[in-house]
Design a protein around this motif. Sequence first.
Motif, PDB file in Angstrom:
ATOM      1  N   SER A 284      19.110 -19.448  27.995  1.00  7.76           N
ATOM      2  CA  SER A 284      18.571 -18.248  27.345  1.00  7.76           C
ATOM      3  C   SER A 284      17.909 -17.363  28.387  1.00  7.76           C
ATOM      4  O   SER A 284      17.281 -17.844  29.339  1.00  7.76           O
ATOM      5  CB  SER A 284      17.550 -18.623  26.266  1.00  7.76           C
ATOM      6  N   THR A 287      13.141 -14.717  25.243  1.00  6.50           N
ATOM      7  CA  THR A 287      13.205 -14.775  23.784  1.00  6.50           C
ATOM      8  C   THR A 287      14.074 -13.667  23.201  1.00  6.50           C
ATOM      9  O   THR A 287      14.523 -13.770  22.061  1.00  6.50           O
ATOM     10  CB  THR A 287      11.791 -14.668  23.198  1.00  6.50           C
ATOM     11  N   ARG A 289      17.044 -12.571  24.450  1.00  3.52           N
ATOM     12  CA  ARG A 289      18.470 -12.864  24.570  1.00  3.52           C
ATOM     13  C   ARG A 289      18.671 -14.370  24.531  1.00  3.52           C
ATOM     14  O   ARG A 289      18.795 -15.015  25.572  1.00  3.52           O
ATOM     15  CB  ARG A 289      19.035 -12.277  25.862  1.00  3.52           C
ATOM     16  N   PRO A 290      18.697 -14.959  23.343  1.00  3.42           N
ATOM     17  CA  PRO A 290      18.907 -16.411  23.261  1.00  3.42           C
ATOM     18  C   PRO A 290      20.324 -16.767  23.679  1.00  3.42           C
ATOM     19  O   PRO A 290      21.245 -15.951  23.623  1.00  3.42           O
ATOM     20  CB  PRO A 290      18.669 -16.721  21.776  1.00  3.42           C
ATOM     21  N   SER A 291      20.498 -17.994  24.117  1.00  5.44           N
ATOM     22  CA  SER A 291      21.812 -18.460  24.561  1.00  5.44           C
ATOM     23  C   SER A 291      22.758 -18.582  23.375  1.00  5.44           C
ATOM     24  O   SER A 291      22.346 -18.684  22.216  1.00  5.44           O
ATOM     25  CB  SER A 291      21.677 -19.810  25.265  1.00  5.44           C
ATOM     26  N   ARG A 294      22.193 -21.759  21.440  1.00  7.82           N
ATOM     27  CA  ARG A 294      21.128 -21.693  20.434  1.00  7.82           C
ATOM     28  C   ARG A 294      21.604 -20.933  19.195  1.00  7.82           C
ATOM     29  O   ARG A 294      21.309 -21.328  18.054  1.00  7.82           O
ATOM     30  CB  ARG A 294      19.894 -21.021  21.024  1.00  7.82           C
ATOM     31  N   ASN A 298      21.790 -22.314  15.383  1.00  8.68           N
ATOM     32  CA  ASN A 298      21.230 -21.618  14.225  1.00  8.68           C
ATOM     33  C   ASN A 298      22.305 -21.352  13.169  1.00  8.68           C
ATOM     34  O   ASN A 298      22.065 -21.494  11.967  1.00  8.68           O
ATOM     35  CB  ASN A 298      20.585 -20.309  14.663  1.00  8.68           C
ATOM     36  N   ARG A 473      12.188 -23.231  26.133  1.00 13.06           N
ATOM     37  CA  ARG A 473      13.539 -23.241  26.659  1.00 13.06           C
ATOM     38  C   ARG A 473      14.042 -24.676  26.753  1.00 13.06           C
ATOM     39  O   ARG A 473      13.251 -25.619  26.874  1.00 13.06           O
ATOM     40  CB  ARG A 473      13.580 -22.583  28.037  1.00 13.06           C
TER      41      ARG A 473
END
Length: 532
Positions: A284, A287, A289-291, A294, A298, A473
């Motif tokens: 990531s 916060t 640009r999350p990977s 992830r 979600n 992270r």
Amino acid sequence: MTDVPTPQPFAYLGAPNVELYAAVLGVFSLAKQRFTVHLRPEDVLADWPGEPGRTMSLPDTEALVQALDKLVEWGNLRSDADTGRVTTVEDFNRARKIYQLTRHGQAALAAIDHYEQALGQRGSLQTVALADIAEQLTAVLAHAEAPEPPDQATVGLLLFALTERFTGLADNAEAFMSSLRRTIDFTDGDENAFLAYKDRLIEYIDKFIADLANRGAQIAGLIERIEAAGIERILEAAARRDAVDAVPDHDADADVHDIYAAAVHAATRDWENRWRGLREWFVSAGTRRPSQARLLRNAAVSGITNLVNTVAALNERRGGRSDRSADLRALARFFAQAPDDAAAHRLWRAAFALAPARHLTVDAQTEDIWEAAEYPPGTPWADAAPLRISPRLRETGSYERRGSPNRAIDRDVGRRLLADRAEREAAEIAEARRLLATDGPVLLSELAGPDGLDPRTFRLFLSVLGDALAARRPGATTTTATSGDGTMEIRLKLVDAGRVVTVRTDDGVLSGPEHVVEIIDLTARERQAAAR
């Protein structure tokens, strides 16, 4: 000069004998897989597909030759004179041809095959691919940390295998999530089969989420270690290996070294772009640009939630609970069972509240006349009995009696009650923040103290703890986060992942790994600054 016709390799899809043309091209495609280049008409008939369930019968030789010539005309095939079996003058004079796929025909078959596979692909969540990616990154890390220059062939093959595995993982995950959404959004499917399937599906997704969380953190750590050791020379070595096969330029004056340098530069850009995609999939960028891993977790969790909601809706429907679609279907049955049109009209008025206008006031005598008459719906107004209304309505246009308006309602008491409740809740939340704030770092097991946490303080703690865990992270042991309303800050540091501690509250017991926790009440600083 004669104009060369433009190839139309997809034209057979709109032709009347599309099944015949498709079967012929299928024979040539299978022959190409066997490294057979040329086929004669008798070879095509010998290899004619005969799978069970096929409705395409074996054509005669004349129809087959006509189909082959038509495919030659469209550019799918190329024909050449067949002189290999000529033994007599009659054979030489007879038109004999051999056929082979053109590059346009091969491209059309590949495009159609890819289209059909993409439509039918259900996808999968490949936990084995995660293990393979981690293993290949470990091998890349060994070359990056080695003092000697990396071997071009070794790192090239490693990166190529890594790219292939990662591409398959990403494509299959995307296809699976799309098929999962289609499964959840079904309307008229087999409910019994779906309910039996959902348990295995939830278990399958839950296992992948756990593996992705563990392997994803390991892969993210390997990527960061490789970049710290120097990914540039690894990518350059792979690019130099790819540039060896660079095609020479048409310019005769071009220098060989310049051609090679340009090929190395282009290949390096390609490898850097692939590495960037791998990094953004697992690591990531803060916060904001999350990977992609992830986001996939979600989406999988949301898929499980939607799946459970769908199952609940099915159970309610099977249990007899009504919904709008069931009500409309039942109403349709009522209309179908109506004995006559008059009954259907009465049902329509009752179902959709299409009653006569109610702004006119009638007396009891008029109502009795209406009930006795029972006028059908198509009765003209002139043939029906007159409607008797109040003289006041005719004279003034309103039936309301004149007089003083109603008194306004005094809502001051209600506003005071709401203000007192809001002030009391704000005071309770401020007290919970004061109790939860620590004077410094403390262990999670010591946070509650001997008396535990009251319900309001515990709910506030769960809220800030969730914000901190969401901001951590993969692979990190420390994190800092601020609550959503900006009133509290929490700092977490993992002490021992294997040591499980408990926090006792009035609502139950919270269990988790031991952490060092520091919670700061940010509103206290603001109050101190305002007091100064």
